[in-house]
Design an enzyme around this catalytic site. Structure first.
Site, PDB file in Angstrom:
ATOM      1  N   HIS A 166      56.948  64.573  10.219  1.00 19.01           N
ATOM      2  CA  HIS A 166      57.053  63.885   8.924  1.00 19.01           C
ATOM      3  C   HIS A 166      58.298  64.286   8.134  1.00 19.01           C
ATOM      4  O   HIS A 166      58.601  63.656   7.114  1.00 19.01           O
ATOM      5  CB  HIS A 166      55.811  64.169   8.064  1.00 19.01           C
ATOM      6  CG  HIS A 166      54.544  63.609   8.629  1.00 19.01           C
ATOM      7  ND1 HIS A 166      54.412  62.291   9.005  1.00 19.01           N
ATOM      8  CD2 HIS A 166      53.352  64.204   8.917  1.00 19.01           C
ATOM      9  CE1 HIS A 166      53.185  62.092   9.490  1.00 19.01           C
ATOM     10  NE2 HIS A 166      52.529  63.233   9.449  1.00 19.01           N
ATOM     11  N   ASP A 214      50.430  61.243  17.748  1.00 24.85           N
ATOM     12  CA  ASP A 214      49.704  61.710  16.556  1.00 24.85           C
ATOM     13  C   ASP A 214      49.156  60.487  15.815  1.00 24.85           C
ATOM     14  O   ASP A 214      49.739  59.412  15.856  1.00 24.85           O
ATOM     15  CB  ASP A 214      50.679  62.485  15.660  1.00 24.85           C
ATOM     16  CG  ASP A 214      50.004  63.175  14.483  1.00 24.85           C
ATOM     17  OD1 ASP A 214      49.757  64.389  14.575  1.00 24.85           O
ATOM     18  OD2 ASP A 214      49.726  62.488  13.471  1.00 24.85           O
ATOM     19  N   HIS A 269      49.111  59.853  12.756  1.00 25.31           N
ATOM     20  CA  HIS A 269      49.973  59.436  11.642  1.00 25.31           C
ATOM     21  C   HIS A 269      51.335  58.984  12.182  1.00 25.31           C
ATOM     22  O   HIS A 269      51.823  59.513  13.178  1.00 25.31           O
ATOM     23  CB  HIS A 269      50.168  60.607  10.667  1.00 25.31           C
ATOM     24  CG  HIS A 269      48.901  61.128  10.092  1.00 25.31           C
ATOM     25  ND1 HIS A 269      48.230  62.218  10.623  1.00 25.31           N
ATOM     26  CD2 HIS A 269      48.154  60.689   9.054  1.00 25.31           C
ATOM     27  CE1 HIS A 269      47.125  62.440   9.911  1.00 25.31           C
ATOM     28  NE2 HIS A 269      47.050  61.520   8.962  1.00 25.31           N
ATOM     29  N   ASP A 293      45.039  64.451  16.184  1.00 20.83           N
ATOM     30  CA  ASP A 293      44.206  63.996  15.071  1.00 20.83           C
ATOM     31  C   ASP A 293      43.737  62.542  15.225  1.00 20.83           C
ATOM     32  O   ASP A 293      43.076  62.018  14.329  1.00 20.83           O
ATOM     33  CB  ASP A 293      44.910  64.210  13.720  1.00 20.83           C
ATOM     34  CG  ASP A 293      46.385  63.856  13.758  1.00 20.83           C
ATOM     35  OD1 ASP A 293      46.835  63.254  14.757  1.00 20.83           O
ATOM     36  OD2 ASP A 293      47.096  64.177  12.783  1.00 20.83           O
TER      37      ASP A 293
END
Ligand SMILES: [Zn+2]
Length: 285
Positions: A99, A136, A138, A220
């Site tokens: 990120h 992931d 996200h 996740d």
């Protein structure tokens, strides 16, 4: 990290080669971040207690070193596989990195670990086709930002949408069509995820024919994870790991470096990392 250490402490992993994570010098971080950003992070580190960079991203006096060791480990892993001293590698480090944008820490991340590892593979080892695959849950907004106009990289992210950070729409294609975003609706299960990979992600990776495969391995998207609503299980992570190893075997002499990103249900994280590393060991044998 304790959950991962416990999972990888099982007898089946006794033969893994384990390396300490070196501290990344500024030169590595500067492959993706401007000098004043390094100063900003350094100055934000408190002598004691916690400082909040944003709502999610907190630092203590150990955070800069931890993030630099994650970058150092990812680049050292690239050196190991490029030098033929390991077939593939898993970088078990936190904080995650995908990120962190060029000059913005975000979502627990300070430095763009996997993007820096990609640039390191290009600058140090002369590669001109590096794939970065981010599974992931996200969107890897930071990796996308750092590799947006990098012709030598092909960045692929599948992620739940809608979900934080909100980016990662299919129209976001990179400056040279070098970005592929595949959003998945909440509730997506393993069968749908695998079909999406077989229809979209894997054929495009094959066409790119990477000389090295880097993975942003977040766990996740597991159905037990509290941060999102995908329904993957350990077997799905093993499956995508095997498929990515097969891409690496076809084009890159098997060279693959996987970097830990998210994963917040501790039993699911440990079991998923074990499933992931088990396949890396089988494919790398
Ligand atoms: Zn995540």
């Amino acid at each position: 990290m304790d959950a991962i250490d416990a999972a990888l402490g099982a007898a089946e992993f006794a033969d893994l080669l384990r390396h300490d994570a070196p501290l990344a010098e500024d030169a590595l971080l500067l492959l993706c971040h401007p000098p004043d950003y390094l100063d900003r992070i350094r100055l934000a580190i408190p002598a004691a207690g916690i400082y909040q960079l944003d709502a999610d991203t907190h630092v203590s006096n150990g955070s800069d070193d931890a993030a630099r060791r994650a970058v150092g480990a990812a680049c050292a892993a690239v050196d190991l596989v490029m030098g033929g001293r390991a077939a593939n590698a898993f970088v078990a480090m936190r904080p995650p990195g995908h990120h962190a944008e060029r000059a913005t820490p975000m979502g627990f991340c300070l430095y763009g670990t996997v993007a820096i590892a990609a640039r390191h593979a290009m600058e140090r080892h002369g590669l001109s086709r590096v794939a970065v695959v981010d599974f992931d849950v996200h969107h890897g907004n930071g990796t996308q930002d750092l590799l947006w106009d990098e012709r030598r990289a092909f960045f692929v992210s599948n992620h739940q949408m809608p979900l934080w950070p909100g980016s990662g729409r299919p129209e976001e294609r990179g400056a040279y069509g070098n970005v592929l975003n595949v959003p998945l609706p909440p509730g997506t299960d393993g069968a749908t995820f695998r079909r999406m990979c077989e229809d979209t992600v894997l054929p495009q990776l094959d066409r790119f024919a990477p000389e090295l495969v880097l993975v942003s391995a977040g766990f996740d998207a597991h159905r037990d994870d509290p941060l999102a609503q995908l329904e993957l299980v350990e077997e799905d992570f093993a499956w995508i790991t095997g498929a990515l190893c097969d891409i690496a075997a076809r084009h890159a002499g098997g060279r693959l470096v996987s970097c830990l990103e998210g994963g917040y249900d501790l039993p699911a994280l440990g079991a998923s990392v074990a499933a992931h590393v088990r396949v890396l060991m089988e494919k790398g044998a």
